[in-house]
Design an enzyme around this catalytic site. Sequence first.
Site, short mmCIF file in Angstrom:
data_model
loop_
_atom_site.label_atom_id
_atom_site.label_comp_id
_atom_site.label_asym_id
_atom_site.label_seq_id
_atom_site.Cartn_x
_atom_site.Cartn_y
_atom_site.Cartn_z
N CYS A 12 0.84 -1.20 0.00
CA CYS A 12 0.00 0.00 0.00
C CYS A 12 0.88 1.25 0.00
CB CYS A 12 -0.91 0.00 1.23
SG CYS A 12 -1.85 1.53 1.43
N CYS A 15 0.45 3.46 3.12
CA CYS A 15 1.15 2.89 4.29
C CYS A 15 2.64 3.20 4.20
CB CYS A 15 0.93 1.39 4.39
SG CYS A 15 -0.73 0.91 4.96
N ASP A 38 -1.54 15.61 -2.90
CA ASP A 38 -1.95 14.58 -3.84
C ASP A 38 -1.01 14.63 -5.04
OD1 ASP A 38 -3.36 13.18 -6.01
OD2 ASP A 38 -5.10 13.23 -4.69
N HIS A 54 -3.50 1.20 8.51
CA HIS A 54 -4.22 0.85 7.29
C HIS A 54 -5.69 0.57 7.59
CE1 HIS A 54 -4.43 -0.37 3.10
NE2 HIS A 54 -5.30 -1.28 3.51
N THR A 103 -9.78 4.91 -5.62
CA THR A 103 -8.76 4.27 -6.45
C THR A 103 -7.58 3.75 -5.64
OG1 THR A 103 -7.75 6.41 -6.93
CG2 THR A 103 -9.36 5.59 -8.53
N HIS A 106 -6.83 2.62 0.68
CA HIS A 106 -6.42 3.00 2.03
C HIS A 106 -7.22 4.26 2.29
CE1 HIS A 106 -3.04 3.57 5.17
NE2 HIS A 106 -3.92 4.56 5.37
N HIS A 108 -8.78 7.68 2.85
CA HIS A 108 -8.18 9.02 2.78
C HIS A 108 -9.25 10.05 2.49
CE1 HIS A 108 -7.96 7.28 -1.27
NE2 HIS A 108 -7.96 8.50 -1.78
#
Length: 149
Positions: A12, A15, A38, A54, A103, A106, A108
């Site tokens: 990930c 992570c 981003d 996670h 997409t 995890h 966010h």
Amino acid sequence: MARNARSAAQGCIFCAIAVRQAEASVVHEDETIVVFMDLNPVTPGHLLVVPRKHAVGLEDLDRVTSAHVWSVGHDMAQALRRSRMGCEGINVLLCDGEAAFQTVFHFHLHVIPRYAGDGWTVKAKSLKRERSLLDSDAQAIKDAIASTD
């Protein structure tokens, strides 16, 4: 962790960013979350508020972490407004699940500064729903709330 969140954590990218094993432009961090730019921003200044632990989506996030993510998101929106970036508005966006355009799996929170004429739109075709259907939907949600108590 639900939905195989443990296995999803391997490989990930969020992570890896949280433990500084991957590069990111970090804006803020504490023991629970990390906030970074981003990599593919909708507009300049687009931030992601990401829990270090996670969690795939809302179902996998504990209430304390969830509250902290939203609180930090609020702080980041204020910081964007006060920054020299000159944003004129803010969108706060959560994409929970593939059908909701998630997409990176995890959890966010997107904090997106908006500028007049920035070209990004959120246009949905909304149709008026009959009261009986709204009442039925409301009851389905009430039933789900009762089942989690």
